[in-house]
Design a protein around this motif. Structure first.
Motif, PDB file in Angstrom:
ATOM      1  N   CYS A  22       0.833  -1.211   0.000  1.00  2.71           N
ATOM      2  CA  CYS A  22       0.000   0.000   0.000  1.00  2.71           C
ATOM      3  C   CYS A  22       0.862   1.253   0.000  1.00  2.71           C
ATOM      4  O   CYS A  22       0.533   2.233  -0.686  1.00  2.71           O
ATOM      5  CB  CYS A  22      -0.937  -0.006   1.197  1.00  2.71           C
ATOM      6  SG  CYS A  22      -2.193  -1.280   1.137  1.00  2.71           S
ATOM      7  N   LEU A  23       1.955   1.265   0.750  1.00  2.00           N
ATOM      8  CA  LEU A  23       2.865   2.406   0.736  1.00  2.00           C
ATOM      9  C   LEU A  23       3.501   2.591  -0.635  1.00  2.00           C
ATOM     10  O   LEU A  23       3.684   3.721  -1.094  1.00  2.00           O
ATOM     11  CB  LEU A  23       3.957   2.235   1.795  1.00  2.00           C
ATOM     12  CG  LEU A  23       3.570   2.512   3.235  1.00  2.00           C
ATOM     13  CD1 LEU A  23       4.696   2.093   4.177  1.00  2.00           C
ATOM     14  CD2 LEU A  23       3.248   3.972   3.431  1.00  2.00           C
ATOM     15  N   TYR A  27       0.908   4.114  -2.880  1.00  2.00           N
ATOM     16  CA  TYR A  27       0.759   5.530  -2.524  1.00  2.00           C
ATOM     17  C   TYR A  27       1.904   6.353  -3.093  1.00  2.00           C
ATOM     18  O   TYR A  27       1.702   7.456  -3.603  1.00  2.00           O
ATOM     19  CB  TYR A  27       0.672   5.696  -1.007  1.00  2.00           C
ATOM     20  CG  TYR A  27       0.561   7.126  -0.561  1.00  2.00           C
ATOM     21  CD1 TYR A  27      -0.648   7.807  -0.630  1.00  2.00           C
ATOM     22  CD2 TYR A  27       1.671   7.808  -0.074  1.00  2.00           C
ATOM     23  CE1 TYR A  27      -0.752   9.130  -0.226  1.00  2.00           C
ATOM     24  CE2 TYR A  27       1.571   9.121   0.329  1.00  2.00           C
ATOM     25  CZ  TYR A  27       0.364   9.774   0.256  1.00  2.00           C
ATOM     26  OH  TYR A  27       0.264  11.078   0.644  1.00  2.00           O
ATOM     27  N   ASN A  81       1.057   9.457  -5.613  1.00  2.00           N
ATOM     28  CA  ASN A  81       1.046  10.736  -4.919  1.00  2.00           C
ATOM     29  C   ASN A  81       2.143  11.638  -5.481  1.00  2.00           C
ATOM     30  O   ASN A  81       3.318  11.315  -5.422  1.00  2.00           O
ATOM     31  CB  ASN A  81       1.246  10.538  -3.419  1.00  2.00           C
ATOM     32  CG  ASN A  81       1.084  11.831  -2.664  1.00  2.00           C
ATOM     33  OD1 ASN A  81       0.332  12.710  -3.068  1.00  2.00           O
ATOM     34  ND2 ASN A  81       1.783  11.947  -1.550  1.00  2.00           N
ATOM     35  N   TRP A 137       9.862   8.124  -0.752  1.00  2.00           N
ATOM     36  CA  TRP A 137       8.823   7.189  -0.333  1.00  2.00           C
ATOM     37  C   TRP A 137       9.246   5.743  -0.565  1.00  2.00           C
ATOM     38  O   TRP A 137       8.904   4.855   0.225  1.00  2.00           O
ATOM     39  CB  TRP A 137       7.514   7.467  -1.071  1.00  2.00           C
ATOM     40  CG  TRP A 137       6.649   8.424  -0.340  1.00  2.00           C
ATOM     41  CD1 TRP A 137       6.416   9.720  -0.645  1.00  2.00           C
ATOM     42  CD2 TRP A 137       5.906   8.158   0.856  1.00  2.00           C
ATOM     43  NE1 TRP A 137       5.591  10.286   0.281  1.00  2.00           N
ATOM     44  CE2 TRP A 137       5.247   9.348   1.214  1.00  2.00           C
ATOM     45  CE3 TRP A 137       5.734   7.043   1.666  1.00  2.00           C
ATOM     46  CZ2 TRP A 137       4.436   9.454   2.331  1.00  2.00           C
ATOM     47  CZ3 TRP A 137       4.931   7.145   2.779  1.00  2.00           C
ATOM     48  CH2 TRP A 137       4.293   8.333   3.105  1.00  2.00           C
ATOM     49  N   THR A 150       9.458   2.991   2.271  1.00  2.00           N
ATOM     50  CA  THR A 150       8.699   1.738   2.156  1.00  2.00           C
ATOM     51  C   THR A 150       9.587   0.520   2.351  1.00  2.00           C
ATOM     52  O   THR A 150       9.209  -0.416   3.069  1.00  2.00           O
ATOM     53  CB  THR A 150       8.006   1.682   0.785  1.00  2.00           C
ATOM     54  OG1 THR A 150       7.143   2.812   0.665  1.00  2.00           O
ATOM     55  CG2 THR A 150       7.207   0.414   0.621  1.00  2.00           C
TER      56      THR A 150
END
Length: 159
Positions: free
Chosen positions: A92-93, A96, A100, A123, A127
């Motif tokens: 999910c990260l 995202y 994003n 990110w 992650t």
């Protein structure tokens, strides 16, 4: 547009109103000390800290409330479930991070978001460290609860 110091808006549709709870000094100090907002941390360190905490505390509910809770395999099933959830959260990260592109908006409680999490590279580093920290935190928690009878035999814990 408002400056970063004046982030509270009188418009309730913005959902960023200053209340006695979110604008108090204690809450601001607490939130600014969390790994997600602490100044001077690399994305890997942020992800490692957040992942270790999640892996460590997620083992308990899976062990105590899972379908194998009254069996000898409860701790191992809790470990497998925790690792599975950490993998899902890491996916999910990653999703995202892929979609994003906007920087995080400042809020009343956290007016300064870390700049290194505004990029896809930051990110992805967060992650990957979250995955490693989550699995490591779950493994440490498993080793502690699986060996609780041995640990309780020491005089420090027996008191």
């Amino acid at each position: 547009m408002a400056s970063p110091q004046a982030v509270s808006s009188p418009n309730p549709e913005v959902s960023n109103l200053a209340t006695p709870v979110n604008s108090s000094g204690i809450i601001k100090a607490f939130i600014s000390n969390l790994p997600a907002y602490r100044a001077g941390l690399a994305p890997q360190r942020r992800g490692l800290e957040v992942g270790m905490a999640h892996g460590y505390f997620l083992l308990g509910p899976f062990t105590l409330l899972g379908p194998l809770r009254h069996t000898d395999q409860a701790y191992l099933a809790g470990l497998a479930s925790t690792i599975g959830l950490v993998v899902i959260l890491s996916a999910c990260l990653a999703i995202y991070a892929a979609v994003n592109t906007a920087p995080p908006l400042p809020s009343v409680a956290a007016p300064k978001a870390p700049a290194d999490l505004n990029t896809g590279k930051g990110w992805s580093e967060f992650t990957s460290a979250f995955l490693i920290g989550g699995i490591g935190g779950a493994a440490v928690a498993y080793l502690l609860v699986a060996n609780l009878p041995v640990l309780s035999s020491f005089s420090i814990l027996a008191k």
